[in-house]
Enzyme design. Sequence first.
Site, mmCIF file in Angstrom:
data_model
loop_
_atom_site.group_PDB
_atom_site.id
_atom_site.type_symbol
_atom_site.label_atom_id
_atom_site.label_comp_id
_atom_site.label_asym_id
_atom_site.label_seq_id
_atom_site.Cartn_x
_atom_site.Cartn_y
_atom_site.Cartn_z
ATOM 1 N NE ARG A 111 -9.201 -7.249 3.236
ATOM 2 C CZ ARG A 111 -8.141 -6.454 3.310
ATOM 3 N NH1 ARG A 111 -7.814 -5.694 2.301
ATOM 4 N NH2 ARG A 111 -7.392 -6.433 4.390
ATOM 5 C CB VAL A 112 -13.678 -2.929 2.214
ATOM 6 C CG1 VAL A 112 -13.125 -1.534 2.476
ATOM 7 C CG2 VAL A 112 -14.572 -2.916 0.962
ATOM 8 N N GLY A 113 -10.424 -3.359 3.084
ATOM 9 C CA GLY A 113 -9.461 -3.300 4.192
ATOM 10 C C GLY A 113 -9.556 -2.000 4.963
ATOM 11 C CG ASP A 114 -5.988 -0.781 6.901
ATOM 12 O OD1 ASP A 114 -5.850 -1.645 6.014
ATOM 13 O OD2 ASP A 114 -5.057 -0.027 7.251
ATOM 14 C CB THR A 164 1.171 0.062 5.060
ATOM 15 O OG1 THR A 164 1.437 -1.174 4.380
ATOM 16 C CG2 THR A 164 2.436 0.538 5.753
ATOM 17 N N GLY A 165 -0.614 -2.456 6.472
ATOM 18 C CA GLY A 165 -0.466 -3.706 7.206
ATOM 19 C C GLY A 165 -1.695 -4.566 7.003
ATOM 20 N N GLY A 190 -4.988 -5.371 7.182
ATOM 21 C CA GLY A 190 -6.063 -4.405 7.371
ATOM 22 C C GLY A 190 -7.102 -4.772 8.410
ATOM 23 C CB THR A 247 -0.850 -0.059 1.284
ATOM 24 O OG1 THR A 247 -1.744 -1.135 1.134
ATOM 25 C CG2 THR A 247 -1.600 1.204 1.599
HETATM 26 N N1 ASP Z 1 -3.687 -2.370 4.741
HETATM 27 C C1 ASP Z 1 -3.950 -2.861 3.420
HETATM 28 C C2 ASP Z 1 -5.179 -3.713 3.432
HETATM 29 O O1 ASP Z 1 -5.367 -4.468 4.358
HETATM 30 C C3 ASP Z 1 -2.823 -3.645 2.871
HETATM 31 C C4 ASP Z 1 -1.493 -2.935 2.918
HETATM 32 O O2 ASP Z 1 -1.221 -2.148 3.805
HETATM 33 O O3 ASP Z 1 -0.683 -3.179 2.022
HETATM 34 O O4 ASP Z 1 -5.938 -3.660 2.501
#
Ligand code: ASP
Length: 341
Positions: free
Chosen positions: A235-238, A257-258, A260, A207
């Site tokens: 799916r929706v992340g953070d 970033t991580g 989510g 990300t």
């Molecule tokens: N945080 C993002 C997600 O979970 C992934 C990422 O940080 O690369 O969608």
Amino acid sequence: MRLPILLLSLAAMSSTAAHAQTPPAGERPIALVIHGGAGFVPRDSLSEADRKAAHADLNRALDAGYDVLKSGGSALDAVSATIVVLEDSPIFNAGKGAVFNARGSHELDASIMEGHTRRAGAVAGVTTVKNPIKLARAVMEHSPHVMMAGGGAEAFADTRPEIKRVPNSYFDTPKRREQLEKAQREEAAKGKREANAAGDAPKYFGTVGAVALDRQGHIAAATSTGGMTNKRYGRVGDSPVIGAGTWADDRCGVSGTGWGEFYIRYNVAHDICARVAYRGDSLQAAADEVVNKLVPAAGGDGGAIALDREGHIAMPFNSGSMFRGWIKPDGSRGTAIHEEE
Ligand code: ASP
């Protein structure tokens, strides 16, 4: 002293005090911090050419944002300009180069927030918007909403001349296709039941994010992503969730970033700034505590970039690597991928 005179002299004193504390706009600190994703990228898995290309694109992104800040532009414009460069780079998991979902296509999420006004915009699950960060900003500036998703967000994109749409295949890259195939082979080898039960920790994120402080003392933060390789359709992340993946207030901004799901459950971006606001924690202590203690203790991983109104920068990660870059108030700058760079 009569009351009106007393009030007048108090007002004069406080305006002198405020004046003494606040340097003129030209002397106030500006700063920028960016990330190109946390994840586990072993040193020997990056060729010299890949490493150079990543540093070069991080530097181009820093330049784009810093040019805005140097010329007195807003933190909001700076993070927008920065993220567009990273979205257009095929190296990072946002825009061109986004990861594939389990159906072999791309769904993109992005958000942006301006601290002193608390305005925010976000899009989730868009599939044909070249620069999702521009659409997130359009939601903030040209709609009464904060978040729009899927087909409705894309229909809104068509009402905005600055938003370009592209076929979903525009986002494809061979490297991301290989990552999908590998993830699906591993999932099949383990058997779906076991993989789901274990929650399978993903090894690479990618990300992009940016946080900027402008000469007016205002902070903005932005994040854009393709999400996680082999994620379920829908799916929706953070990253598009204000407070989880992106946060800015008038003293602090964060882009995460991580993994989510953990960033949503632990409201990571807001939690870092809340510790600064309510407990008076230093930015570094707050960011370290959330990213290096709370998230891993819960079973998640990742990193974050954070910036406060004095221009302090924190860039913690617990995932082995995080593509990142910074320009501090004294003008010193750098880019890094692993820990001791
Ligand atoms: N945080 C993002 C997600 O979970 C992934 C990422 O940080 O690369 O969608």
